[in-house]
Design a protein around this motif. Structure first.
Motif, PDB file in Angstrom:
ATOM      1  N   PRO A  21     -16.437 -42.585 -57.084  1.00 23.99           N
ATOM      2  CA  PRO A  21     -16.181 -43.854 -57.766  1.00 23.99           C
ATOM      3  C   PRO A  21     -15.441 -44.834 -56.859  1.00 23.99           C
ATOM      4  CG  PRO A  21     -15.570 -42.000 -59.156  1.00 23.99           C
ATOM      5  CD  PRO A  21     -15.869 -41.446 -57.798  1.00 23.99           C
ATOM      6  N   GLY A  22     -15.915 -46.056 -56.849  1.00 24.05           N
ATOM      7  CA  GLY A  22     -15.266 -47.114 -56.076  1.00 24.05           C
ATOM      8  C   GLY A  22     -15.593 -47.129 -54.598  1.00 24.05           C
ATOM      9  N   MET A  23     -16.474 -46.260 -54.153  1.00 28.36           N
ATOM     10  CA  MET A  23     -16.824 -46.252 -52.719  1.00 28.36           C
ATOM     11  C   MET A  23     -18.283 -46.610 -52.511  1.00 28.36           C
ATOM     12  SD  MET A  23     -14.675 -43.095 -51.133  1.00 28.36           S
ATOM     13  CE  MET A  23     -14.763 -43.699 -49.463  1.00 28.36           C
TER      14      MET A  23
END
Length: 116
Positions: A114-116
């Motif tokens: 998540p978030g990458m």
């Protein structure tokens, strides 16, 4: 297509009977197993992302430090498939456990961070 890691498992005792086979029987099974595994790889060459390989001894690293441990992980490969069920189906009757003394194959989806 989704990406899945397949972990080949074995139990510490599963190799005992294999190692007790007479040399000729073991050599014949080794040869048959490798031929079957190579055929599996050829059949699925278009969806294999990483052939992987056998796994060695394990060290566990935690807040308590580094320790030698044992687990059931024997090897891995990475494949692509449309679904988890489709990925699992690829390993039905795999030589890891139908010819070699492997225990089974565990398949799990490689999820994005998540978030990458």
């Amino acid at each position: 297509m989704k990406k899945f890691v397949a972990i080949f498992t074995g139990t510490p005792g599963s190799m005992d009977a294999w190692q007790k086979l007479d040399p000729q029987t073991r050599a014949e099974r080794d040869q048959a197993g490798m031929q079957a595994w190579e055929q599996w790889v050829q059949t699925h060459a278009d969806i294999i992302v990483d052939h992987g390989g056998p796994l060695g001894k394990t060290k566990r690293i935690s807040k308590d430090g580094i320790a030698d441990i044992r687990n059931a992980l024997a090897g891995y490969t990475v494949v692509q498939a449309e679904s988890h069920a489709a990925a699992a189906k690829l390993f039905e009757n795999h030589p890891h456990f139908t010819i070699f003394p492997g225990d089974g194959v565990e398949v799990m989806e490689c999820l994005p961070i998540p978030g990458m």
